[in-house]
Design an enzyme around this catalytic site. Structure first.
Site, PDB file in Angstrom:
ATOM      1  N   GLU A 111       9.716  -3.959   9.994  1.00 18.85           N
ATOM      2  CA  GLU A 111      10.117  -2.671   9.403  1.00 18.85           C
ATOM      3  C   GLU A 111      10.673  -1.742  10.476  1.00 18.85           C
ATOM      4  O   GLU A 111      10.033  -1.515  11.514  1.00 18.85           O
ATOM      5  CB  GLU A 111       8.906  -2.019   8.709  1.00 18.85           C
ATOM      6  CG  GLU A 111       9.262  -0.672   8.081  1.00 18.85           C
ATOM      7  CD  GLU A 111       8.215  -0.127   7.118  1.00 18.85           C
ATOM      8  OE1 GLU A 111       7.220  -0.815   6.850  1.00 18.85           O
ATOM      9  OE2 GLU A 111       8.419   0.998   6.637  1.00 18.85           O
ATOM     10  N   LYS A 167      -1.103  -9.315   3.071  1.00 20.84           N
ATOM     11  CA  LYS A 167      -0.283  -8.854   4.204  1.00 20.84           C
ATOM     12  C   LYS A 167      -1.108  -7.888   5.043  1.00 20.84           C
ATOM     13  O   LYS A 167      -1.856  -7.070   4.505  1.00 20.84           O
ATOM     14  CB  LYS A 167       0.997  -8.174   3.714  1.00 20.84           C
ATOM     15  CG  LYS A 167       1.846  -7.616   4.871  1.00 20.84           C
ATOM     16  CD  LYS A 167       3.249  -7.226   4.433  1.00 20.84           C
ATOM     17  CE  LYS A 167       3.357  -5.884   3.774  1.00 20.84           C
ATOM     18  NZ  LYS A 167       2.847  -4.732   4.564  1.00 20.84           N
ATOM     19  N   ASP A 184       0.840  -1.200   0.000  1.00 18.68           N
ATOM     20  CA  ASP A 184       0.000   0.000   0.000  1.00 18.68           C
ATOM     21  C   ASP A 184       0.880   1.258   0.000  1.00 18.68           C
ATOM     22  O   ASP A 184       0.372   2.386  -0.030  1.00 18.68           O
ATOM     23  CB  ASP A 184      -1.021  -0.002   1.145  1.00 18.68           C
ATOM     24  CG  ASP A 184      -0.387  -0.061   2.519  1.00 18.68           C
ATOM     25  OD1 ASP A 184       0.851  -0.176   2.611  1.00 18.68           O
ATOM     26  OD2 ASP A 184      -1.143   0.006   3.517  1.00 18.68           O
ATOM     27  N   GLU A 235      -0.977  -5.381   8.805  1.00 19.06           N
ATOM     28  CA  GLU A 235      -0.097  -4.720   9.777  1.00 19.06           C
ATOM     29  C   GLU A 235      -0.663  -4.861  11.191  1.00 19.06           C
ATOM     30  O   GLU A 235      -1.861  -4.677  11.398  1.00 19.06           O
ATOM     31  CB  GLU A 235       0.013  -3.223   9.442  1.00 19.06           C
ATOM     32  CG  GLU A 235       0.694  -2.961   8.114  1.00 19.06           C
ATOM     33  CD  GLU A 235       0.837  -1.461   7.812  1.00 19.06           C
ATOM     34  OE1 GLU A 235       0.541  -0.630   8.698  1.00 19.06           O
ATOM     35  OE2 GLU A 235       1.241  -1.139   6.696  1.00 19.06           O
TER      36      GLU A 235
HETATM   37  O1  KIV Z   1       3.582  -1.069   1.564  1.00 22.07           O
HETATM   38  C1  KIV Z   1       4.742  -1.497   1.478  1.00 22.07           C
HETATM   39  O2  KIV Z   1       5.454  -1.294   0.491  1.00 22.07           O
HETATM   40  C2  KIV Z   1       5.261  -2.255   2.604  1.00 22.07           C
HETATM   41  C3  KIV Z   1       6.735  -2.499   2.628  1.00 22.07           C
HETATM   42  C4  KIV Z   1       7.417  -1.264   3.079  1.00 22.07           C
HETATM   43  C5  KIV Z   1       7.077  -3.662   3.463  1.00 22.07           C
HETATM   44  O3  KIV Z   1       4.528  -2.620   3.467  1.00 22.07           O
END
Ligand code: KIV
Length: 278
Positions: A185, A116, A47, A118
């Site tokens: 991160e 993915k 994102d 968070e």
């Molecule tokens: O959105 C993204 O590109 C990410 C990376 C920084 C891991 O989550």
């Protein structure tokens, strides 16, 4: 090159065998095709799209439709690489039902292999339900850009005992909930290495040092194509912005001077056809 898509078990096995995992972001067909041909293990349709492609100052405005649109383009460019699509802000935090529905949409409508999310303890129920639905999930801990206002800016996470312990606990909880990898991160190198040694699934670091099981970077950053903000952990493997700007200026100069297009860029027509026109 073989036509075998990288699977969850291939990624997990990399940790066992100690073979580093390569992951890069992509947001369109052309970049995805290039990463696929370079045999990058995993593409993340991040994102970060919001920052580096759409011009927002955070990832918060990114929508499901944005992720699906770009996820589809990326998937059309891959044969071998595993594609992971980020679940955008507010697509999995409101309810477990919504989280499963949105994760399902991302896989069904883009053709990606995983999503993915968070966060740690706050999202484990959503992670469990998504995994139960048969959808592979990658976790993301440390600096989680969707919580930027809560974190108070882009800062290294886990520097004190309390926050470092929370990161370890969150990583364990995510693994218990079924994630097959965890992005770390902006975490101190030694803490990231400790988490990597503690959990059974691969860690993929960005600003988390070389002790992780793999690495990820935003392609626009590594190509030197995004100048709004460059975090310390970014290595510019190229400086394409400067090269592209030179090309743009040359184009402008040649068009203005009428030296482009040249003969070799043009198509001909027979004189007798021309003569018959008006
Ligand atoms: O959105 C993204 O590109 C990410 C990376 C920084 C891991 O989550």
């Amino acid at each position: 090159m073989s036509n075998t898509r990288v699977t969850v078990s291939v990624i997990k096995d990399r940790k066992v065998k100690g073979i580093p995992i390569t992951m890069l972001t992509a947001y369109d067909y052309a970049m995805a095709k290039m990463l696929d041909s370079a045999q990058i293990d995993m593409i993340l349709v991040g994102d970060s799209l919001g920052n580096v492609v759409l011009g927002y100052d955070s990832t918060l405005p990114v929508t499901m439709e944005d992720m699906i649109h770009h996820g589809k383009a990326v998937c059309r460019g891959t044969k071998n690489t595993m594609v992971v699509v980020d679940m955008p802000f507010m697509s999995y935090q409101v309810s477990v039902t919504e989280a499963v529905q949105n994760a399902g949409r991302l896989l069904k409508e883009t053709g990606a292999q995983a999503v993915k999310v968070e966060g740690g303890v706050e999202i484990v129920e959503a992670v469990k339900a998504i995994v139960r639905a048969g959808i592979p999930v990658v976790g993301h801990l440390g600096l989680t850009p969707q919580s930027i206002h809560q974190l108070g800016g882009f800062k290294v996470q886990g520097k004190d005992e309390e926050t470092a312990k929370k990161l370890i606990d969150d990583a364990k909880l995510l693994v218990e909930s079924g994630v097959f990898a965890v992005v770390l991160e902006c975490v101190p190198e030694k803490l990231a290495a400790k988490i990597t040694q503690t959990i059974a699934v691969p860690t993929i670091g960005i600003g988390a040092g070389s002790g992780c099981d793999g690495q990820v970077l935003v392609v626009n950053d590594m190509f030197g194509m995004y100048s709004d903000f460059t975090p310390k952990f970014v290595k510019k493997f190229a400086n394409l912005q400067a090269q592209m700007l030179t090309a743009i200026m040359e184009y402008k100069q040649e068009v203005t001077a009428r030296t482009f297009p040249a003969k070799e860029h043009t198509f001909s027509i027979a004189e007798e056809v021309l003569d018959k026109l008006y």
